[in-house]
Scaffold this motif. Structure first.
Motif, PDB file in Angstrom:
ATOM      1  N   LYS A  33      93.872 -30.898  33.738  1.00  0.00           N
ATOM      2  CA  LYS A  33      92.468 -30.953  33.687  1.00  0.00           C
ATOM      3  C   LYS A  33      91.996 -32.102  32.461  1.00  0.00           C
ATOM      4  CE  LYS A  33      91.119 -26.566  35.672  1.00  0.00           C
ATOM      5  NZ  LYS A  33      90.228 -25.309  35.465  1.00  0.00           N
ATOM      6  N   GLN A  34      90.974 -32.858  32.621  1.00  0.00           N
ATOM      7  CA  GLN A  34      90.649 -33.743  31.435  1.00  0.00           C
ATOM      8  C   GLN A  34      90.390 -33.059  30.262  1.00  0.00           C
ATOM      9  OE1 GLN A  34      86.866 -35.953  32.134  1.00  0.00           O
ATOM     10  NE2 GLN A  34      87.654 -37.601  30.989  1.00  0.00           N
ATOM     11  N   HIS A  38      88.355 -39.404  25.119  1.00  0.00           N
ATOM     12  CA  HIS A  38      88.544 -38.586  26.474  1.00  0.00           C
ATOM     13  C   HIS A  38      89.138 -39.345  27.317  1.00  0.00           C
ATOM     14  CE1 HIS A  38      86.501 -35.050  24.869  1.00  0.00           C
ATOM     15  NE2 HIS A  38      85.462 -35.701  24.566  1.00  0.00           N
ATOM     16  N   SER A  64      90.421 -40.721  30.884  1.00  0.00           N
ATOM     17  CA  SER A  64      90.178 -40.702  32.381  1.00  0.00           C
ATOM     18  C   SER A  64      91.472 -40.325  33.168  1.00  0.00           C
ATOM     19  CB  SER A  64      89.364 -41.917  32.863  1.00  0.00           C
ATOM     20  OG  SER A  64      90.482 -43.172  32.727  1.00  0.00           O
ATOM     21  N   ASN A  65      91.322 -39.874  34.419  1.00  0.00           N
ATOM     22  CA  ASN A  65      92.622 -39.794  35.142  1.00  0.00           C
ATOM     23  C   ASN A  65      93.230 -40.930  35.392  1.00  0.00           C
ATOM     24  OD1 ASN A  65      92.029 -37.094  35.594  1.00  0.00           O
ATOM     25  ND2 ASN A  65      90.626 -37.268  37.711  1.00  0.00           N
TER      26      ASN A  65
END
Length: 345
Positions: A60-61, A117, A119-120
């Motif tokens: 998960k992020q 953060h 991203s995928n």
């Protein structure tokens, strides 16, 4: 990826194609993303370079934690640099036990991190890198060679062969029908190089996922124009057709448009790839030669047309004026016939 070892310090440099987003290299125990530590680099929206270690606690992020990880970084700060469409991540690891065969994770995304953060990822792969052998990077070398071939084939096709075919069509019309056969053969050869350029570009995009919308969009536009030119060859109306003049206008101006945007796209491609001065000088020299040849041929064609017009004007006959008669003709005509004949009383 390349590395050097100096005692217990291992310097690692990762290079990858880059336009936007982030690029990362992870060190795993079992080739799994979960539980690995990664170095991620990117360029933020202000143009500043960023590199940070992340701990991949989960998929998960929220489980990708910035500033954490198990990589034993040296006191020398990691660094990020770009050169054209390449990004370079450099960092040092201090290990008492040298790395051997190490599972490596490689990933990238076209979305720039916000507040650290991630991203995928858009794509990822895992390899086993042997740090006990010499530095190897066959995949990167293959992409560099493919990119070089893409540029060379494009310059030969769009920058040399197709312009020469257009020059033949414009300035050798007096060599009919030789000019037509030369023009057709040269343009078909140029079209083959065009297809080769496009196929190499598609392979590059599938392998690099480089986000270069202007270069890609103009390339597709020029390809469409080139295909329309080939179709125009097979749909050419007869010389006495009422559509022939429209066809000539379409064929000539769409060809000029294709050559203009092709030359523009070559420049954009060299800029995106961070081409060296030898590429720029070489292409500039080629364009200069073509422009000089066009100027010289255009001047010669103008002089020839002027000479033909002057010769045509010199052979035109002057208009013949109405015939004039002597002024005393009316006086002679009024004399009696007998007097004119020498008879009288």
């Amino acid at each position: 990826m390349r590395y050097t070892k100096n005692g217990d310090i291992t310097t690692i440099i990762l290079s990858a194609p880059y336009t936007v987003g982030w690029v990362g290299i992870g060190f795993s125990r079992n080739s799994s993303m979960v539980g690995s530590s990664a170095m991620v680099g990117w360029i933020n929206k202000h143009g500043h370079t960023k590199i940070k270690q992340f701990y991949l606690k989960g998929k998960k992020q929220s489980e990708v934690i910035a500033g954490k990880g198990e990589l034993p970084l040296n006191t020398v700060s990691p660094a990020v640099a770009t050169n054209g469409a390449e990004i370079y991540l450099a960092f040092q690891l201090k290990t008492e036990i040298p790395y051997g065969k190490q599972p490596i994770l490689l990933a990238f995304s076209t979305k720039t991190p916000q507040n650290h953060h991630l991203s995928n990822h858009d794509d990822r792969t895992s390899i086993i890198f042997d740090f006990s052998s010499g530095p190897q990077d066959p995949a990167s070398d293959g992409l560099i060679q493919m990119r070089r071939n893409h540029g060379i084939v494009g310059i030969i096709g769009w920058g040399l062969i197709l312009p020469v075919g257009a020059i033949v069509a414009r300035y050798l019309r007096h060599k009919d029908p030789l000019w037509f056969y030369l023009h057709s053969v040269i343009q078909f050869v140029g079209f083959a190089f065009t297809l080769g350029t496009v196929l190499l570009g598609i392979q590059l995009y599938n392998n690099m996922h480089a986000h270069i919308p202007a270069h890609r969009g103009i390339g597709i536009f020029v390809l469409v124009l080139t295909i329309l030119q080939i179709l125009a060859f097979f749909l050419r109306p007869n010389k006495d057709s009422k559509y022939r003049n429209l066809w000539n206008l379409y064929h000539s101006w769409s060809g000029r448009m294709a050559l203009f945007f092709a030359s523009l796209n070559i420049v954009l491609g060299m800029q995106a790839a961070g081409a060296g001065s030898d590429w720029k000088i070489g292409y500039g020299f080629l364009v200069s030669i073509i422009i000089i040849a066009i100027v010289v041929l255009e001047v010669l064609a103008y002089l020839k047309r002027s000479e033909k017009r002057s010769l045509h004007a010199s052979f035109q006959m002057d208009s013949v004026p109405d015939p004039s008669f002597p002024n005393n003709f009316s006086k002679v005509s009024n004399v009696p016939i007998q007097a004119q004949a020498g008879y009288g009383i």
